[in-house]
Motif scaffolding. Structure first.
Motif, mmCIF file in Angstrom:
data_model
loop_
_atom_site.group_PDB
_atom_site.id
_atom_site.type_symbol
_atom_site.label_atom_id
_atom_site.label_comp_id
_atom_site.label_asym_id
_atom_site.label_seq_id
_atom_site.Cartn_x
_atom_site.Cartn_y
_atom_site.Cartn_z
ATOM 1 N N VAL A 101 29.346 -34.728 -1.031
ATOM 2 C CA VAL A 101 28.128 -35.458 -0.653
ATOM 3 C C VAL A 101 27.070 -34.482 -0.131
ATOM 4 O O VAL A 101 25.870 -34.698 -0.321
ATOM 5 N N GLY A 102 27.511 -33.396 0.502
ATOM 6 C CA GLY A 102 26.585 -32.355 0.915
ATOM 7 C C GLY A 102 26.538 -32.128 2.417
ATOM 8 O O GLY A 102 27.070 -32.915 3.211
ATOM 9 N N GLN A 103 25.933 -31.030 2.799
ATOM 10 C CA GLN A 103 25.737 -30.698 4.197
ATOM 11 C C GLN A 103 24.831 -31.728 4.863
ATOM 12 O O GLN A 103 23.832 -32.144 4.290
ATOM 13 N N ARG A 104 25.192 -32.124 6.055
ATOM 14 C CA ARG A 104 24.371 -33.086 6.789
ATOM 15 C C ARG A 104 23.158 -32.371 7.399
ATOM 16 O O ARG A 104 23.287 -31.273 7.935
ATOM 17 N N THR A 105 22.022 -32.995 7.292
ATOM 18 C CA THR A 105 20.810 -32.456 7.907
ATOM 19 C C THR A 105 20.139 -33.543 8.733
ATOM 20 O O THR A 105 20.253 -34.736 8.430
ATOM 21 N N ALA A 106 19.459 -33.110 9.771
ATOM 22 C CA ALA A 106 18.696 -34.021 10.627
ATOM 23 C C ALA A 106 17.287 -33.470 10.761
ATOM 24 O O ALA A 106 17.101 -32.348 11.236
ATOM 25 N N ASP A 107 16.313 -34.226 10.298
ATOM 26 C CA ASP A 107 14.904 -33.834 10.384
ATOM 27 C C ASP A 107 14.238 -34.600 11.513
ATOM 28 O O ASP A 107 14.293 -35.838 11.551
ATOM 29 N N PHE A 108 13.601 -33.869 12.406
ATOM 30 C CA PHE A 108 12.956 -34.465 13.577
ATOM 31 C C PHE A 108 11.443 -34.301 13.467
ATOM 32 O O PHE A 108 10.949 -33.212 13.165
ATOM 33 N N THR A 109 10.729 -35.369 13.750
ATOM 34 C CA THR A 109 9.272 -35.320 13.880
ATOM 35 C C THR A 109 8.918 -35.901 15.240
ATOM 36 O O THR A 109 9.235 -37.059 15.537
ATOM 37 N N THR A 110 8.293 -35.096 16.073
ATOM 38 C CA THR A 110 7.982 -35.500 17.440
ATOM 39 C C THR A 110 6.475 -35.513 17.648
ATOM 40 O O THR A 110 5.777 -34.554 17.292
ATOM 41 N N ASN A 111 5.975 -36.602 18.197
ATOM 42 C CA ASN A 111 4.570 -36.733 18.546
ATOM 43 C C ASN A 111 4.468 -37.150 20.012
ATOM 44 O O ASN A 111 5.170 -38.077 20.443
ATOM 45 N N SER A 112 3.635 -36.471 20.739
ATOM 46 C CA SER A 112 3.449 -36.824 22.147
ATOM 47 C C SER A 112 1.973 -36.739 22.517
ATOM 48 O O SER A 112 1.228 -35.930 21.963
ATOM 49 N N TYR A 113 1.595 -37.592 23.426
ATOM 50 C CA TYR A 113 0.240 -37.516 23.955
ATOM 51 C C TYR A 113 0.263 -37.842 25.438
ATOM 52 O O TYR A 113 1.186 -38.490 25.947
ATOM 53 N N ARG A 114 -0.777 -37.396 26.129
ATOM 54 C CA ARG A 114 -0.925 -37.693 27.553
ATOM 55 C C ARG A 114 -2.413 -37.763 27.859
ATOM 56 O O ARG A 114 -3.179 -36.860 27.507
ATOM 57 N N LEU A 115 -2.824 -38.834 28.503
ATOM 58 C CA LEU A 115 -4.207 -39.036 28.918
ATOM 59 C C LEU A 115 -4.252 -39.195 30.428
ATOM 60 O O LEU A 115 -3.395 -39.885 31.003
ATOM 61 N N LEU A 116 -5.227 -38.562 31.034
ATOM 62 C CA LEU A 116 -5.339 -38.621 32.487
ATOM 63 C C LEU A 116 -6.816 -38.635 32.868
ATOM 64 O O LEU A 116 -7.626 -37.936 32.257
ATOM 65 N N ALA A 117 -7.158 -39.443 33.868
ATOM 66 C CA ALA A 117 -8.525 -39.493 34.374
ATOM 67 C C ALA A 117 -8.491 -39.743 35.877
ATOM 68 O O ALA A 117 -7.588 -40.429 36.385
ATOM 69 N N GLY A 118 -9.466 -39.194 36.574
ATOM 70 C CA GLY A 118 -9.471 -39.390 38.011
ATOM 71 C C GLY A 118 -10.776 -38.972 38.650
ATOM 72 O O GLY A 118 -11.711 -38.511 37.988
ATOM 73 N N VAL A 119 -10.809 -39.121 39.963
ATOM 74 C CA VAL A 119 -11.961 -38.721 40.755
ATOM 75 C C VAL A 119 -11.439 -37.971 41.973
ATOM 76 O O VAL A 119 -10.443 -38.365 42.591
ATOM 77 N N THR A 120 -12.090 -36.865 42.290
ATOM 78 C CA THR A 120 -11.685 -36.059 43.429
ATOM 79 C C THR A 120 -12.925 -35.645 44.195
ATOM 80 O O THR A 120 -14.040 -35.621 43.635
ATOM 81 N N GLY A 121 -12.741 -35.335 45.437
ATOM 82 C CA GLY A 121 -13.897 -34.939 46.232
ATOM 83 C C GLY A 121 -13.505 -34.373 47.571
ATOM 84 O O GLY A 121 -12.317 -34.334 47.928
ATOM 85 N N ARG A 122 -14.516 -33.949 48.278
ATOM 86 C CA ARG A 122 -14.298 -33.338 49.581
ATOM 87 C C ARG A 122 -14.756 -34.280 50.680
ATOM 88 O O ARG A 122 -15.762 -34.983 50.532
ATOM 89 N N ILE A 123 -13.981 -34.299 51.800
ATOM 90 C CA ILE A 123 -14.315 -35.106 52.975
ATOM 91 C C ILE A 123 -14.579 -34.138 54.128
ATOM 92 O O ILE A 123 -13.653 -33.606 54.745
ATOM 93 N N GLU A 124 -15.837 -33.869 54.385
ATOM 94 C CA GLU A 124 -16.204 -32.855 55.357
ATOM 95 C C GLU A 124 -15.730 -33.208 56.764
ATOM 96 O O GLU A 124 -15.398 -32.328 57.561
ATOM 97 N N ALA A 125 -15.690 -34.495 57.101
ATOM 98 C CA ALA A 125 -15.329 -34.903 58.465
ATOM 99 C C ALA A 125 -13.942 -34.435 58.862
ATOM 100 O O ALA A 125 -13.676 -34.188 60.037
#
Length: 976
Positions: free
Chosen positions: A404-428
């Motif tokens: 039947v033949g040698q066994r093979t495993a083909d992998f296809t991987t897709n990944s994403y990451r989304l990030l959003a934010g707000v940052t700031g300084r607090i002088e007090a």
């Protein structure tokens, strides 16, 4: 790594890496580095990895290692693991040498040998989505072209970052405020002309809106060609198997053939009577004659990939497998930040990674039940079968489907990451705030080829015409090629899809609480909510188990999720200042409460002290309580087949203990082993002649998740000293020396005991079953066939195990020797790790096993993964630089190790590994500010890896040892 606010970040990072940022070597800066002292440091907000509080100096109370981005360009690898695992504190997990269906090209590393699932990987101090079945982050998700530095902190950090930081944290910090265009390319190849690698990246960025904003975009591509086990002498023959392509008749102890009939058949071949017993396995030559595979009697030498080891006849099952596996990756990352008002910035970033990889395995195999009506039964076998008490009963044939033949495993991987934010300084409060949300997803599509359709196979085997009416010529299970037409009919492809998702939101604030005599008391507070989900969807062939592929039983669809809500806080309290022998003394306290929807509430906390005795000497130490809740994979991974490697009989701890050739049956406790084998199901008729001619179990092994898992916890203690003398000599500068002792005590460790360890412990290896009782916790997981005596049930599910205790010492040294105005300088750095112990207790009350100084496929019994625990590991770097030119050498040392199966076994014959020494060379030439060339040699002396008894893959341990030999690389960076 350091997060530095403001435009002088590059300057501060340069201070951090100065004196040890050498071409070809990581810059090592444990805790302190050659930077200005706190009094003269720039007044910028600095957040050190391991803490949430910004401070005015670069010190850390925990052992810290910083790696310069130049280190990523000093070998031919296209993945990050090859750079990280050079650090003595880091152990390999999955990488280029992992020809394993659970990996599929993913890249992970572990700290302190505690497993990748206990090492938290961060990007800019924030979590990433899990990318492997262990819950670990896939390092392929990191945009390598934008890495500014990498910081590694060892020891529990759950109070600061939450679950998974049992062993420590690896924090990848990306470049900020990038301006211009940069093109980087590199290629590599081994001295044998294989193992080709290439990478190319393009990064462009700049400011906008009168410098109130910055945006950057980076695109990268990488490719690695695979190398076969057959290409190297040490791996050419790997995992020899008794499952042969022409089939093996396995007699039933309840229906054995007559000895006279067997003698009569073999007498026709000129074999003396009694040479082959009635309970011997029998296989088939091309002319239909029989031979005994265990002894090789009457074997005619036919068949591809058949090897003779001793007298036995075996199939070279993983000779076709990958020594290194191919990988092709494309990545895209973008980030933008904009100042919407004074001291308030909004930001967003997104990343996408796509990569493919392929694995190769030997042809599939299983045990067939064949009726005596099958027309292809060889005449001599018919004679043997007819002599049985029940001559018409079906019989068992162990067959490998090479047609039947040698066994093979083909992998296809897709990944994403989304990030959003707000940052700031607090002088007090002289502080900052940060609020952000992220969403990540990684999808793995796996396609297995050359599986065997078991429904079709059964129809062919049981057909009166041998399947001739279904495919031309029918299917002959006793021939090397059962029939081309039928092999096409049997050949099948299966598909499975795995998806990991993470939704994460966090808000935090840090600043000054109040001031008193010793300075500012500073704090950090925050809260977060995180949801991780796992979804596994196999096709019908996988779910029903009707396709014999890389896994041969039904694997159901499964999904699940874990949600946690957390609050955390940290307090930095200066206690003393400017006293005799107390230049400064600070205490840091941290706490986190986590409420898991499945595991309930858990607490993590820490207390650390930092005592600056004088400017040149600091003493630091602390205690932390780290907690790791079971991840979605550990909870919900579906039950799947397990075919553990148990080795060949001979050395203690190797092979089936009931095999009469094994050390178990020939040792001092042979009578007790025999009695236990009988009690487990080995038939009495064959107990004194039973053999198992495979190095791995064939049927009945199973592993999987467990939704009843509880969190694991670890207590970590550290104490150390950092010496940074200011020498009057201008020749030697930037000298730093750090020495740190660590102790980690992990309880209720989540993991699956490896199948090989279960077998070994059941039969009292290391004293785990002194009474040789069948109800022993290990023996309860094992079952045997009452006909063949072979193991046909072995259960290895995720459970809360006993305990893991590890301790040791890290030493790091760095400095610069200045040779004169025109003579250049020499940078020196080095780090050494001594592992005092790594004691594993699989179950409460069980005897601990100290794995320090050992290597083997069951050495990671806490997590069911391979591991190596050399007592000593070291890395030393020397670089000479003069103007635009640099040349460097790196030395790596790995101590000798005994095979894990030899632990507690006097005079064991198991083969371990000798001490290993590697030398790498690298050089760089900077033509001008825009163009830089680099080239180098890895493994200069072409050192080949050791072969040891309980090997991981390819007869050795890829990742710990270099499996490709000497290799070369060349690259260039162009800036516009």
């Amino acid at each position: 790594m350091l997060t530095v606010r403001g435009t002088s970040s590059a300057r501060l990072r340069c201070w951090l890496l100065l004196g040890s940022a050498m071409l070809g070597s990581p810059a090592l800066a444990q805790g302190v580095s050659p930077v200005p002292d706190a009094a003269s440091a720039p007044a910028e907000d600095i957040v050190v990895t391991g803490s949430r509080i910004a401070r005015k100096d670069l010190t850390s109370s925990s052992p810290l290692v910083a790696i310069a981005p130049s280190a990523l360009k000093t070998n031919a690898s296209v993945t990050l693991d090859d750079t990280l695992t050079r650090l003595p504190q880091v152990t390999p997990s999955y990488g280029s040498g992992s020809n394993d269906t659970s990996t599929g090209g993913t890249t992970t590393v572990a700290l302190r040998g505690l497993g990748a699932q206990r090492t938290l990987v961060l990007l800019n101090g924030r979590r990433l989505t899990a990318g492997t079945y262990t819950g670990a982050v896939d390092l392929n998700m990191i945009p390598t072209a934008l890495i500014e530095s990498i910081e590694v902190i060892t020891g529990g950090a759950s109070a600061a970052y939450g679950s998974d930081a049992i062993a420590g944290v690896i924090n990848f910090r990306l470049k900020k405020n990038f301006e211009g265009v940069q093109l980087d390319g590199q290629t590599g190849i081994t001295s044998r002309g294989d193992g080709f690698t290439s990478s190319l990246s393009l990064t462009a960025g700049g400011n906008f809106a009168d410098d109130r904003g910055n945006a950057v975009l980076s695109v990268d591509y990488a490719k690695r060609r695979g190398v076969s086990n057959r290409s190297r002498a040490f791996s050419r023959i790997s995992r020899p198997s008794g499952a042969l392509p022409f089939g093996v008749y396995v007699p039933s102890a309840l229906n054995l053939p007559a000895a006279g009939a067997v003698d009569g058949v073999f007498a026709g071949y000129g074999v003396a009577p009694g040479s082959v017993g009635p309970n011997s396995n029998l296989s088939f030559n091309a002319n239909g004659s029989l031979f005994a595979p265990t002894s090789g009697i009457n074997y005619d030498g036919s068949g591809q990939d058949i090897v003779r080891l001793g007298n036995g006849v075996f199939y070279n099952s993983t000779g076709v497998s990958g020594l290194t596996i191919p990988l092709e990756r494309f990545g895209l990352f973008g980030r933008a930040e904009y100042e919407v008002a004074d001291d308030i910035n909004v930001y967003a970033e997104g990343g996408y990674q796509h990569f493919t990889s392929s694995l190769v395995f030997g042809p599939g195999f299983n045990t067939l039940t064949v009726p005596t009506t099958n027309p292809f039964i060889p005449d001599d076998l018919r004679t043997v079968l007819a002599s049985r008490p029940n001559p018409n009963a079906s019989f068992s044939v162990l067959r490998r489907y090479a047609d039947v033949g040698q066994r093979t495993a083909d992998f296809t991987t897709n990944s994403y990451r989304l990030l959003a934010g707000v940052t700031g300084r607090i002088e007090a409060i002289d502080g900052t705030f940060d609020v952000f949300a992220s969403r990540g997803e990684q999808t793995v599509d796996r396609r297995d080829h050359n599986g065997v359709n078991l429904t079709t196979l059964s129809a062919l085997i049981n057909a009166a015409d041998g399947g001739a009416s279904q495919c031309a010529g029918g299917y002959d299970p006793f021939a090397l090629n059962g029939g081309a037409a039928c092999a096409t009919l049997l050949r099948s492809t299966t598909i499975r899809n795995t998806k990991f998702k993470q939704n994460y939101v966090e808000a935090n604030v840090q600043g000054r609480l109040f001031s008193w005599w010793a300075g500012d008391v500073r704090f950090a507070l925050g809260a977060d909510r995180r949801s991780d989900s796992y979804d596994f969807q196999p096709d019908t062939g996988v779910r029903t188990g009707q396709i014999l592929g890389i896994e041969g039983v039904g694997v159901p669809a499964v999904n699940g999720s874990v949600t946690v809500k957390e609050v955390f806080g940290e307090l930095l309290v200066p206690i003393l200042r400017d006293l005799p022998l107390v230049k400064a003394f600070d205490v840091t306290l941290g706490y986190r409460y986590s409420d898991y929807d499945l595991s309930g509430g858990v607490d993590a906390y820490r207390i650390e002290g930092d005592w600056r005795v004088i400017d040149a000497l600091r003493i630091r130490g602390g205690f932390s309580r780290a907690v790791r809740a079971p991840n979605v994979s550990e909870l919900f991974t579906p039950q799947s087949p397990l075919t553990p490697i148990i080795g060949a009989p001979g050395a203690p701890g190797q092979g089936d203990p009931c095999d009469v050739r094994s050390a178990y049956r020939t040792g001092a406790n042979a009578a007790q082993v025999r009695a236990l084998c009988l009690a487990q199901g080995v038939p009495g008729q064959i107990i004194d002649s039973y053999t198992f001619n495979n190095t791995q179990l064939v049927d009945g092994g199973i592993t999987g998740g467990n939704p009843k898992l509880k969190p694991e916890s670890a207590n970590t203690y550290t104490i150390g000293a950092v010496l940074t003398p200011r020498l009057p000599s201008s020749i030697l500068s930037n000298l730093s020396l750090s020495v740190d002792y660590y102790s980690i005590d992990l309880k209720k460790a989540i993991g699956a005991i490896p199948g090989a360890a279960i077998v070994q412990q059941c039969y009292n290896l290391g004293g785990a079953n002194a009474g040789y009782a069948t109800d022993n916790v290990y023996c309860s997981a094992i079952g045997r066939s009452d006909q063949t005596g072979q193991i046909n049930r072995l259960e290895s599910f995720n459970v809360n195990l006993g305990r893991i205790k590890t301790s040791g010492i890290d030493v790091s040294l760095g400095g610069t020797i200045r040779l004169g105005d025109d003579a250049g300088a020499i940078d020196l750095s080095g780090t050494v790790n001594w592992t005092e112990k790594y004691a594993v207790t699989n179950f409460p009350g069980a005897r601990p096993m100290d794995l320090a100084g050992s290597i083997g496929s069951s050495a990671g019994s806490n997590a069911g993964t391979p591991a190596a625990f050399p007592e000593w590991r070291a890395q030393a770097n020397l670089t000479y630089r003069n103007g635009p030119f640099q040349v460097g050498v790196q030395y790596r040392y790995i101590d000798k190790m005994i095979d894990v199966s030899a632990i507690g076994i006097p005079n064991s014959t198991a083969i371990g590994t000798p001490a290993y020494h590697y030398v790498d060379l690298n050089t760089q030439l900077k033509i001008d500010e825009r163009l830089t060339f680099r080239l180098g040699v890895t493994n200069l002396t072409d050192k080949q890896p050791p072969v040891y008894t309980s090997f991981y893959q390819s007869n050795t341990y890829p990742g710990v040892y270099d499996v490709l030999g000497r290799s070369f690389y060349a690259g260039a960076t162009v800036k516009f």
